[in-house]
Design an enzyme around this catalytic site. Structure first.
Site, PDB file in Angstrom:
ATOM      1  CG  ASP A   1      16.922   0.612 -12.103  1.00 23.78           C
ATOM      2  OD1 ASP A   1      17.498   0.548 -13.208  1.00 23.78           O
ATOM      3  OD2 ASP A   1      16.195  -0.293 -11.657  1.00 23.78           O
TER       4      ASP A   1
ATOM      5  CB  SER B   1      30.634  -7.273 -24.250  1.00 21.34           C
ATOM      6  OG  SER B   1      29.965  -8.176 -25.077  1.00 21.34           O
ATOM      7  CB  SER B   2      28.786 -11.406 -21.779  1.00 23.66           C
ATOM      8  OG  SER B   2      28.687 -12.797 -21.565  1.00 23.66           O
TER       9      SER B   2
ATOM     10  CE1 TYR C   1      24.371 -10.546 -18.812  1.00 23.38           C
ATOM     11  CE2 TYR C   1      25.456 -12.181 -20.198  1.00 23.38           C
ATOM     12  CZ  TYR C   1      25.528 -11.145 -19.296  1.00 23.38           C
ATOM     13  OH  TYR C   1      26.749 -10.713 -18.853  1.00 23.38           O
TER      14      TYR C   1
ATOM     15  CE  LYS D   1      26.141  -7.784 -20.588  1.00 27.82           C
ATOM     16  NZ  LYS D   1      26.616  -6.531 -19.971  1.00 27.82           N
TER      17      LYS D   1
HETATM   18  N1  LIG Z   1      30.437 -12.285 -13.703  1.00 27.88           N
HETATM   19  C1  LIG Z   1      30.737 -12.807 -14.886  1.00 27.88           C
HETATM   20  O1  LIG Z   1      31.175 -13.951 -14.985  1.00 27.88           O
HETATM   21  C2  LIG Z   1      30.563 -11.965 -16.131  1.00 27.88           C
HETATM   22  C3  LIG Z   1      30.930 -12.537 -17.352  1.00 27.88           C
HETATM   23  C4  LIG Z   1      30.795 -11.778 -18.497  1.00 27.88           C
HETATM   24  C5  LIG Z   1      30.319 -10.489 -18.429  1.00 27.88           C
HETATM   25  N2  LIG Z   1      29.945  -9.958 -17.219  1.00 27.88           N
HETATM   26  C6  LIG Z   1      29.487  -8.578 -17.186  1.00 27.88           C
HETATM   27  O2  LIG Z   1      30.304  -7.858 -16.278  1.00 27.88           O
HETATM   28  C7  LIG Z   1      29.570  -6.761 -15.730  1.00 27.88           C
HETATM   29  C8  LIG Z   1      29.667  -6.788 -14.212  1.00 27.88           C
HETATM   30  O3  LIG Z   1      29.065  -7.985 -13.769  1.00 27.88           O
HETATM   31  P1  LIG Z   1      29.320  -8.542 -12.292  1.00 27.88           P
HETATM   32  O4  LIG Z   1      29.410 -10.014 -12.437  1.00 27.88           O
HETATM   33  O5  LIG Z   1      30.387  -7.759 -11.638  1.00 27.88           O
HETATM   34  O6  LIG Z   1      27.894  -8.222 -11.619  1.00 27.88           O
HETATM   35  P2  LIG Z   1      27.478  -8.123 -10.071  1.00 27.88           P
HETATM   36  O7  LIG Z   1      28.552  -8.583  -9.176  1.00 27.88           O
HETATM   37  O8  LIG Z   1      26.134  -8.741  -9.975  1.00 27.88           O
HETATM   38  O9  LIG Z   1      27.353  -6.528  -9.848  1.00 27.88           O
HETATM   39  C9  LIG Z   1      26.423  -5.795 -10.578  1.00 27.88           C
HETATM   40  C10 LIG Z   1      26.483  -4.360 -10.134  1.00 27.88           C
HETATM   41  O10 LIG Z   1      25.533  -3.593 -10.915  1.00 27.88           O
HETATM   42  C11 LIG Z   1      24.550  -3.001 -10.045  1.00 27.88           C
HETATM   43  N3  LIG Z   1      23.301  -2.956 -10.806  1.00 27.88           N
HETATM   44  C12 LIG Z   1      22.601  -3.991 -11.298  1.00 27.88           C
HETATM   45  N4  LIG Z   1      21.510  -3.557 -11.934  1.00 27.88           N
HETATM   46  C13 LIG Z   1      21.536  -2.198 -11.862  1.00 27.88           C
HETATM   47  C14 LIG Z   1      20.685  -1.180 -12.330  1.00 27.88           C
HETATM   48  N5  LIG Z   1      19.571  -1.449 -13.006  1.00 27.88           N
HETATM   49  N6  LIG Z   1      21.024   0.107 -12.094  1.00 27.88           N
HETATM   50  C15 LIG Z   1      22.154   0.425 -11.394  1.00 27.88           C
HETATM   51  N7  LIG Z   1      22.999  -0.525 -10.937  1.00 27.88           N
HETATM   52  C16 LIG Z   1      22.680  -1.808 -11.154  1.00 27.88           C
HETATM   53  C17 LIG Z   1      24.549  -3.884  -8.801  1.00 27.88           C
HETATM   54  O11 LIG Z   1      24.082  -3.249  -7.629  1.00 27.88           O
HETATM   55  P3  LIG Z   1      22.495  -3.254  -7.249  1.00 27.88           P
HETATM   56  O12 LIG Z   1      22.030  -4.660  -7.365  1.00 27.88           O
HETATM   57  O13 LIG Z   1      22.432  -2.682  -5.862  1.00 27.88           O
HETATM   58  O14 LIG Z   1      21.859  -2.345  -8.256  1.00 27.88           O
HETATM   59  C18 LIG Z   1      26.039  -4.166  -8.677  1.00 27.88           C
HETATM   60  O15 LIG Z   1      26.727  -3.045  -8.159  1.00 27.88           O
HETATM   61  C19 LIG Z   1      28.140  -6.905 -16.259  1.00 27.88           C
HETATM   62  O16 LIG Z   1      27.975  -6.064 -17.389  1.00 27.88           O
HETATM   63  C20 LIG Z   1      28.081  -8.358 -16.689  1.00 27.88           C
HETATM   64  O17 LIG Z   1      27.107  -8.563 -17.692  1.00 27.88           O
HETATM   65  C21 LIG Z   1      30.057 -10.678 -16.068  1.00 27.88           C
END
Ligand SMILES: NC(=O)c1ccc[n+]([C@@H]2O[C@H](COP(=O)([O-])OP(=O)(O)OC[C@H]3O[C@@H](n4cnc5c(N)ncnc54)[C@H](OP(=O)(O)O)[C@@H]3O)[C@@H](O)[C@H]2O)c1
Length: 228
Positions: free
Chosen positions: A54, A131-132, A145, A149
């Site tokens: 983590d 970011s976001s 959130y 960010k």
């Molecule tokens: N999806 C969107 O639409 C979107 C939009 C804007 C920005 N973002 C940003 O893009 C980035 C990636 O998001 P995503 O949508 O790809 O997320 P995701 O599919 O939920 O994947 C998150 C990843 O981070 C790991 N993780 C979460 N908490 C953790 C912790 N405390 N320590 C270590 N690993 C951790 C998760 O694995 P475990 O759960 O096993 O730890 C997983 O590998 C994030 O920064 C998010 O804020 C996403």
């Protein structure tokens, strides 16, 4: 070959980025909390050191830094915490959960940057803080959130001013069809959102082109250049 440390690489954008860089022959250090998911996501890739844990745990961060060694080209602070789902309005946002959102989205990225400052400087390296649009837009329910960010964006901007030998980017990937996005929109059909792999070319353009430090949206980096 360059080395990158990517947090949260077991799925979503982190996994897509790790696969793209590994295909280029980069050495990688990656993490995620669930060991089996991380191992499965990295299966078949060469040059990957996968360390489950983590990012909010100082001992885990120390292990990541040790694995990165004395020279690190790229740090991608990608692991993130959405907070409660559905997301509550700020007037009733549980402060203990807000603290966990900030621990993951603000303090852990900064702590990793502090630990890795010397190896990043040795490589004249690049920090990418994911970011976001919620950092800049006032969407109801996104105050926890989104404000985390926004804090990460400001950390990135100040770091850029303080560390001119590094590239410091806040990278807004836009909507992606991932677990986190589904968590943000419980029960909704998110199948129209792009896969995280669609965002990777923009991230690679940032890493390859090394434009000035700043905040970049994936959509800007993938848009065709405007004729003068
Ligand atoms: N999806 C969107 O639409 C979107 C939009 C804007 C920005 N973002 C940003 O893009 C980035 C990636 O998001 P995503 O949508 O790809 O997320 P995701 O599919 O939920 O994947 C998150 C990843 O981070 C790991 N993780 C979460 N908490 C953790 C912790 N405390 N320590 C270590 N690993 C951790 C998760 O694995 P475990 O759960 O096993 O730890 C997983 O590998 C994030 O920064 C998010 O804020 C996403």
């Amino acid at each position: 070959m360059p080395t990158a440390l990517i947090t949260g690489a077991s799925r979503g954008l982190g996994r897509a980025a790790a696969h793209a860089l590994a295909r280029r022959g980069w050495s990688l250090v990656v993490d995620a909390r669930r060991a089996a998911d991380l191992t499965g996501a990295m299966r078949g890739l060469a040059g990957v050191v996968a360390i489950p844990g983590d990012v909010t745990d100082p001992g885990h961060r120390a292990r990541l830094a040790e694995a990165a060694g004395g020279r690190l080209d790229v740090l991608v602070n990608n692991a993130s915490r959405l907070g409660p789902s559905p997301q509550p309005p700020l007037a009733s946002y549980p402060l203990d959960e807000l603290g966990r959102v900030y621990d993951t989205n603000v303090f852990a990225p900064l702590a990793l940057i502090q630990l890795l400052a010397a190896p990043l400087t040795a490589a004249a390296g690049t920090i990418v803080n994911i970011s976001s649009d919620a950092a800049t837009e006032a969407y109801p329910g996104w105050g926890g959130y989104g404000s985390a960010k926004a804090a990460l964006d400001q950390l990135t901007a100040v770091l850029a001013a303080e560390q001119p030998s590094l590239r410091c980017y806040a990278f807004d990937p836009g909507d992606m069809r991932t677990d986190m996005h589904q968590q943000a929109f419980p029960g909704e059909d998110i199948s129209d959102r792009p896969e995280p792999e669609a965002v990777v070319p923009a991230l690679l353009r940032l890493l390859d082109g090394r434009p000035p430090s700043g905040r970049y949206r994936a959509s800007d980096l993938t848009a065709p250049a405007v004729a003068p």
